[in-house]
Design an enzyme around this catalytic site. Structure first.
Site, PDB file in Angstrom:
ATOM      1  N   CYS A 134       0.830  -1.206   0.000  1.00  0.00           N
ATOM      2  CA  CYS A 134       0.000   0.000   0.000  1.00  0.00           C
ATOM      3  C   CYS A 134       0.865   1.256   0.000  1.00  0.00           C
ATOM      4  O   CYS A 134       1.363   1.684   1.051  1.00  0.00           O
ATOM      5  CB  CYS A 134      -0.930  -0.026   1.212  1.00  0.00           C
ATOM      6  SG  CYS A 134      -1.946   1.442   1.325  1.00  0.00           S
ATOM      7  N   CYS A 137      -0.513   4.127   2.129  1.00  0.00           N
ATOM      8  CA  CYS A 137      -0.327   3.969   3.578  1.00  0.00           C
ATOM      9  C   CYS A 137       1.138   4.208   3.966  1.00  0.00           C
ATOM     10  O   CYS A 137       1.412   4.831   4.975  1.00  0.00           O
ATOM     11  CB  CYS A 137      -0.697   2.560   4.046  1.00  0.00           C
ATOM     12  SG  CYS A 137      -2.141   1.869   3.260  1.00  0.00           S
ATOM     13  N   ASP A 138       2.068   3.687   3.178  1.00  0.00           N
ATOM     14  CA  ASP A 138       3.466   3.626   3.628  1.00  0.00           C
ATOM     15  C   ASP A 138       4.432   4.510   2.850  1.00  0.00           C
ATOM     16  O   ASP A 138       5.593   4.653   3.248  1.00  0.00           O
ATOM     17  CB  ASP A 138       3.974   2.164   3.534  1.00  0.00           C
ATOM     18  CG  ASP A 138       3.143   1.225   4.392  1.00  0.00           C
ATOM     19  OD1 ASP A 138       2.637   1.690   5.438  1.00  0.00           O
ATOM     20  OD2 ASP A 138       2.990   0.054   4.020  1.00  0.00           O
TER      21      ASP A 138
END
Ligand code: NAP
Length: 309
Positions: A134, A137-138
Site C-alpha cells: 500500500c 499507507c506507507d
C-alpha cells in the site's frame, strides 16, 4: 437477528448495495470488517470516477460514500463473516468471527479481493520493514529514498506514479516488456524522469539486515543477468485474490476463484448475489463496483418480493 438482506463488505459495491436495498424498503445489515471504503482507502487519487474532474483522494471518496449511507437505517455490524450456510425455509445463517450469528433472506457478497504476495525470500521477513502492498499507507516513510514497485497492471503503474512524487527514485520491475495497465498510465510512467523501467525481469529475493531491507535482487528473464537494486522499500502489486473462503462450495467460481454471476449479479445459489471485485470480470473499478452493487441490490430486492408473494 433476521434481516431481509445482509451485505458482506463495505467497499463501494457493498455500500451501494446496502443503499439501494434500504431504499427499496427492506431491512438491511451491512457487515464491515474494516473501515468503510475497501480498496479505495489505499488508493491515493481517483481520477476516473465521474463527477470529480479534478480527481478525488481515495479516503475522501470513502468518507462521502459512508456519509451517504449514514442517513439511512442500515444496521452496521463490525466483524468478519466466517461462514454462510443455507438454513431452513430459504434462510441463510451467517456466522461472525466474534461468535455472533445473523439470519438473512438474501445475501449480497461484496467482500472484494486482496493483493497477492510475490512469494520470494525476504518478503515475509521484511514485511512492514520495507515490504508493503500500500503506497498510500506507507509511501511517506520513503520520502527522498529509493524504492522498487513490482507489477505491470493499473495498481503498479498508478502507485509508481504516486511514489515518484514522494521518493527519490522508483524502479518499476515487471516480468514482461509490455504492461497490462491503461495506456494513459503507461504514458505518464514513461514520461516520469525518476521512474526507471526494469522490464522482462523478476524479483528473486529481498535482502537486508536488522534495520530493514536494503536491496532487491532482480533477474532478467532472457539473459539471466542478476542486478542488485539498492532500495529501502518495495511495493508489490502482482494481482488480486478474491475473499471467498467463507462461502459455500456450491457457489460457482472461475479458475482463479472469483465468483461467477449472471448479468443481474445472481450466483449459482438462489438468494446469494455477488458484486464488485469478488466477482469474475475484467474491469475492476470503483465505477464498476458501484454499478455491480446497484444491480445486485435490485436483483436481491426482486428476489425478496417474489419470495414474499
Ligand atoms: P492485475 O491487473 O492483475 O496486474 C497484475 C500484474 O502483476 C500484471 O502485470 C502481472 O504480470 C503481474 N504479476 C502477476 N503475478 C506475478 C508474479 N508472480 N511475479 C511478477 N509479476 C506478476 O492487478 P492489479 O494491478 O492489482 O489490478 C487488479 C484489478 O484492479 C484490475 O482489474 C485493474 O484494472 C483494477 N484497478 C484499476 C485501477 C484504475 O483503473 N484506477 C487501479 C487499480 C486497479 P502480467 O502482465 O505479465 O500478467
Amino acid at each position: 437477528m433476521l434481516y431481509d438482506a445482509v451485505v458482506i463488505g463495505a467497499g463501494p459495491a457493498g455500500i451501494t448495495a446496502a443503499l439501494y436495498l434500504v431504499r427499496s424498503g427492506v431491512s438491511v445489515a451491512l457487515v464491515e470488517n474494516a473501515a468503510p471504503g475497501g480498496q479505495i482507502l489505499s488508493t491515493a487519487e481517483i481520477e476516473n470516477y465521474p463527477g470529480f474532474p479534478k480527481s478525488i483522494k481515495g479516503w475522501e471518496l470513502a468518507d462521502l460514500f459512508d456519509a451517504h449511507l449514514a442517513s439511512y437505517p442500515v444496521a452496521r455490524i463490525r466483524g468478519q463473516v466466517v461462514s454462510v450456510r443455507q438454513a431452513e425455509g430459504h434462510l441463510f445463517t451467517l456466522e461472525l468471527s466474534e461468535g455472533e450469528s445473523l439470519e438473512a433472506r438474501a445475501v449480497v457478497v461484496c467482500s472484494g479481493a486482496y493483493h497477492r504476495k510475490l512469494g520470494v525470500p525476504g518478503e515475509e521477513a521484511f514485511s512492514g520493514r520495507g515490504v508493503s502492498y500500500c503506497a498510500v499507507c506507507d509511501g511517506n516513510f520513503y520520502r527522498g529514498r529509493d524504492v522498487v514497485v513490482v507489477g505491470g497492471g493499473n495498481s503498479a503503474l498508478e502507485e509508481a506514479l504516486y511514489l515518484s512524487r514522494i521518493v527519490n527514485k522508483v524502479y518499476l520491475v515487471h516480468r514482461r516488456d509490455s504492461f497490462r495497465g491503461a495506456m494513459i498510465y503507461q504514458e505518464k510512467v514513461r514520461q516520469t524522469e525518476n521512474i526507471e523501467l526494469v522490464t522482462g525481469s523478476v524479483v528473486d529475493e529481498i535482502r537486508g539486515g536488522d534495520a530493514g531491507m536494503d536491496s532487491v535482487i532482480v533477474r532478467h528473464l532472457e539473459s539471466g543477468d542478476i542486478r542488485v537494486v539498492p532500495a529501502d522499500g518495495i511495493f508489490i502489486y502482482v494481482g488480486m485474490e478474491p475473499v471467498t473462503g467463507y462461502l459455500p462450495e456450491q457457489i460457482n467460481r472461475d479458475a482463479a476463484g472469483f465468483i461467477l454471476t449472471d448479468a443481474e449479479m445472481c450466483t449459482s445459489v438462489p438468494g446469494i448475489f455477488a458484486a464488485g471485485d469478488v466477482r469474475s470480470k475484467r474491469c475492476r473499478q470503483v465505477s464498476t463496483a458501484v454499478g455491480d452493487g446497484a444491480t445486485a441490490a435490485t436483483a436481491a430486492s426482486s428476489y425478496l418480493e417474489q419470495r414474499n408473494a
